[in-house]
Scaffold this active site. Structure first.
Site, short mmCIF file in Angstrom:
data_model
loop_
_atom_site.label_atom_id
_atom_site.label_comp_id
_atom_site.label_asym_id
_atom_site.label_seq_id
_atom_site.Cartn_x
_atom_site.Cartn_y
_atom_site.Cartn_z
N GLU A 63 30.88 88.27 -10.19
CA GLU A 63 30.05 87.08 -10.08
C GLU A 63 30.27 86.36 -8.75
OE1 GLU A 63 29.09 85.34 -14.40
OE2 GLU A 63 31.24 85.56 -14.03
N GLU A 66 32.84 91.09 -19.75
CA GLU A 66 33.15 89.94 -20.62
C GLU A 66 32.85 90.21 -22.09
OE1 GLU A 66 32.38 88.12 -16.53
OE2 GLU A 66 31.57 89.76 -17.73
#
Length: 258
Positions: free
Chosen positions: A112, A132
């Site tokens: 990210e 995640e």
């Protein structure tokens, strides 16, 4: 490397290099690193001498993700009070171009962070992914939105719902990576690209970044109007006059950001 978790250097005129320096933990992004990196980006963004920023990880890894040991017991209120997304926001909102030089792993928060940058230059065997979901959560610092706007719904959901890693060649084919380089050469190539950008007129660089960023989510006619207005405004700059006169004179222009 020093004991400083985030280092700032100036490898070329107008180019600042931010190094995440936690190689023993594959540059896992703990709270301290996130805060220091956000501070560094905001400081460099306010410095008129800085024209381009590069972010790199020390050793053979960009960033293997956020520090799970710190994240495990966080409550929603603690996320808010700690502003755990500040680093990503600082990079996204930076008015200067930001280049991610990626070697090794860019996973979870590390991926990210790279996606928050304006360009990603990656070694051929670098790995990208958002694992995640395998930890019982989901990306929370921009991956869902960066990916869907870049590679579309179907590829985004494939990657986010499986948590699978992809190599840099696959990421490049999807459009997630700007440029591939031989392994170990991502920083060198990033410096070459950054140096080229640093030699361009700063006002035009800033205008292009703003129009691309804000126009992407605007209706087509609105985005075209944003582009046209930014184009017109640049004709009031000294750099426009210098650039066009230098072209006519057949010489190299000298831009000053005015």
């Amino acid at each position: 490397m020093s004991d400083t978790l985030v280092e700032i250097q100036e490898p070329a005129p107008g180019v600042s290099l931010i190094t995440i320096n936690r190689p023993d933990r594959r540059n896992a992004l703990n709270f301290e690193i996130k805060g220091l990196l956000a501070d560094a980006v905001e400081k460099l963004d306010s410095n008129p001498q800085v024209r381009v920023i590069i972010i790199v990880g020390a050793g053979s890894c960009f960033a293997a993700g956020s520090d799970v040991a710190e994240m495990q017991t966080l409550t929603p209120i603690e996320h808010t009070l700690r502003a755990t997304d500040r680093m990503f926001s600082a990079v996204r909102r930076c008015s200067k171009p930001v280049v991610a030089a990626v070697e090794g792993y860019a996973l979870g928060g590390g991926c990210e962070l790279a996606l928050s940058c304006d360009m990603i230059i990656a070694g051929e065997s670098a790995k990208f992914g958002q694992p995640e979901i395998r930890l019982g959560v989901m990306p929370g610092a921009g991956a869902t939105q960066h990916m869907v706007r870049t590679i579309g719904k179907y590829q985004t959901l494939r990657l986010l719902l499986t948590g699978e890693r992809i190599d840099a060649r696959s990421a490049y084919a999807l459009g997630l990576v700007s440029e591939l380089s031989p392994d170990g050469n991502a920083l060198k190539r990033s410096l070459e690209v950054a140096t080229t950008i640093a030699e361009m007129p700063p006002l035009a660089v800033k205008a292009i970044k703003e129009v691309v960023h804000f126009g992407a989510d605007a209706p087509s006619e609105t985005a075209m109007l944003l582009e046209r207005r930014a184009f017109q405004v640049l004709f009031d700059s000294a750099d426009q006059k210098e650039g066009m006169q230098a072209f006519l004179d057949k010489r190299t222009p000298h831009f000053q950001g005015r």
